[in-house]
Enzyme design. Sequence first.
Site, PDB file in Angstrom:
ATOM      1  N   ARG B   8      20.632 -14.004  25.595  1.00 34.96           N
ATOM      2  CA  ARG B   8      20.830 -13.419  24.380  1.00 34.96           C
ATOM      3  C   ARG B   8      19.135 -11.938  24.326  1.00 34.96           C
ATOM      4  NH1 ARG B   8      17.202 -16.951  20.475  1.00 34.96           N
ATOM      5  NH2 ARG B   8      16.433 -18.611  21.842  1.00 34.96           N
ATOM      6  N   SER B  35      17.696 -14.598  15.973  1.00 36.43           N
ATOM      7  CA  SER B  35      17.945 -15.581  16.942  1.00 36.43           C
ATOM      8  C   SER B  35      18.904 -15.181  18.376  1.00 36.43           C
ATOM      9  CB  SER B  35      17.991 -17.417  16.466  1.00 36.43           C
ATOM     10  OG  SER B  35      17.037 -17.743  15.681  1.00 36.43           O
ATOM     11  N   GLU B  56      29.543 -17.123   6.216  1.00 30.21           N
ATOM     12  CA  GLU B  56      30.311 -16.885   7.665  1.00 30.21           C
ATOM     13  C   GLU B  56      31.152 -16.155   7.908  1.00 30.21           C
ATOM     14  OE1 GLU B  56      28.415 -19.803   7.445  1.00 30.21           O
ATOM     15  OE2 GLU B  56      26.528 -19.355   8.498  1.00 30.21           O
ATOM     16  N   HIS B 107      23.567 -19.812  21.228  1.00 31.73           N
ATOM     17  CA  HIS B 107      23.694 -21.523  20.368  1.00 31.73           C
ATOM     18  C   HIS B 107      24.918 -22.303  21.077  1.00 31.73           C
ATOM     19  CE1 HIS B 107      19.936 -19.573  19.382  1.00 31.73           C
ATOM     20  NE2 HIS B 107      19.460 -20.412  18.518  1.00 31.73           N
ATOM     21  N   ASP B 115      17.796 -29.525  18.053  1.00 30.87           N
ATOM     22  CA  ASP B 115      19.014 -29.116  17.048  1.00 30.87           C
ATOM     23  C   ASP B 115      19.172 -30.329  16.368  1.00 30.87           C
ATOM     24  OD1 ASP B 115      16.932 -27.322  15.770  1.00 30.87           O
ATOM     25  OD2 ASP B 115      17.737 -25.646  15.891  1.00 30.87           O
ATOM     26  N   ARG B 165      21.531 -20.767  24.172  1.00 29.75           N
ATOM     27  CA  ARG B 165      20.090 -21.310  23.494  1.00 29.75           C
ATOM     28  C   ARG B 165      19.193 -20.775  24.426  1.00 29.75           C
ATOM     29  NH1 ARG B 165      15.229 -23.931  21.995  1.00 29.75           N
ATOM     30  NH2 ARG B 165      15.988 -25.363  23.275  1.00 29.75           N
TER      31      ARG B 165
END
Lengths: 276, 312
Positions: B8, B35, B56, B107, B115, B165
């Site tokens: 990322r 993130s 979204e 992610h 998570d 991630r």
Amino acid sequence: MFPLTKNVKQLESIAKEVRALIIKMLAKAGSGHPGGSLSAVEILTTLYFSVMRHDPQNPHWEDRDRFHLSKGHACPVLYAVLAKTGYFDESELWTLRKFGSMLQGHADRRTPGIEISTGSLGQGLSIALGMALGARVARKNYRVYCLLGDGEIQEGNVWEAAMAAAHYNVGNLCAILDYNKFQIDGSVDEIMSLEPIEDKWEAFGWHTIVIDGHDISDLISAFEQAKEIKKKPTIIIAQTIKGKGVSFMEHVVDFHGRVPSPEEEKKALEEILGNE
Amino acid sequence: MSELLYSRDFYGKALVDLGRERKDIVVLDADLSGSTRTAKFRDEFPDRFFNIGVAEQNLMGISAGLASCGFTVFASSFAIFATGRPWDQIRNTICANHLNVKIVATHAGITVGEDGASHQANEDIAIMRAIPNMRVISPCDAFETYEVIKAIADIPGPFYVRMGRSKSPVVEERAHHFQFGKGQILRNGKDCFLFAHGLMVYNSLRAAEHLEKEKISVGVVNMPTIKPLDEELVLDIASKIKKIAVCEEHSVIGGLGSAISELLSQKQPVKMTLIGIGDVFGQSGSPDELLKAYGLDIDSIVSKVRDLVRNT
């Protein structure tokens, strides 16, 4: 080039022709949505003939005002207005919903003048907001209009867009709510009430105007007022009648998604056009 | 061990580079810009960045509207939220209209880790791949991620790109840059070929090295483009090597394994093993614990490929 006229009598006469085209094309198609098309006739006639800057000879003109039909099932009224303004020949209207036709069962971008296909409810206000932000990024001054159905705004996506449009202060976005009070399963109040509707939009940060959605001079004034609101989006809450203009269709939920029989078509056209 | 990098980070860097080169690049995020690293673009081009908040569906709708005005739009969130919540907006608006929206999700997969299941997108490729006009890409490391982002900016229409991630090892065996629609043989083999994407490319290479010590010769193919599938390459390999395994950090339902099975079952049937996450939800844990638990660590891959070669 449009806009063409602010002559209310002339616009009323065009609206009658649009209404007749809707009846004829739906009777020929054998399926489709008359009620919510007829309720929006004056709104679209006013927009396309006397409000929006657009050029049917050049549908992709980059400074054009944009119209987005969020209630995609009401495409017959849009098709009729696009034909009348010259985007394509009126004879195309008789191919509605037929295999291979550019006039699909829900608004589709293969039709000249249609920006983006629609049909799945609740998405249009986001799309229109994207277009309005596009004008900002590109430093252009076009305006974006978006027609919402009343049942449609039960979708959560609409309120996401409502919140974001106010957050980004998009003064070039104008939504119109075709508040004809009916959805497929019954009256909007029975199924999922929207009231107090004006308070909701105001609370979301919108400028609101409530008018009779069949009164063309009211519509012209409302669109002019919306242009003056520079820091907020505007919603015109148009009080309309489902099936407007045909006595036996008005307020009749069955005509949301049922087309007139040949006898009903004849009777409807007589009512709309008189004995011309 | 190869260098470990965040893919990322390289997504964010590619966006900034694109933003400097081109005025038509617009970026949107849904409250995860730190993130996903789209915040790097926001800092340099605030007029071309929109944070849509936790919404979204609205993210995809606004992206569609912007794309219809001629912009090249990058829309980002976590894979689970970028694909599931707005699937209808992606299908009926972005893809049906062939709009120039690049959905780039971070992610993805089980290695989201602690998570837990709600955030572990193991079905994103399946649901994106099923939509007409959508192209699906899963780069194997940070460098390939950069190349993918630069490449797809030049190709009109919708894309879905997914990355993980965590930091992931650089795949040093890559001999040339990303080419859209093309797989790349990283290692040749005689007994079996292993197709992989994302993090599993690295694990597959290590598994193949391990199997070599057991005299099992395994080829490894990096398949960053999952749709459209590089059919020519897959058929060519399957015409010579009759045992094929597919390894991916995704459900065995609907991912690269399915795509290759759909092709080979009809045109060149061979023995196949699909190595992926079963028809289950994940759970909390460290990425390494989860890879082991769901059969995607190097040892598990070794054992499944050995079984394919020796016992079928």
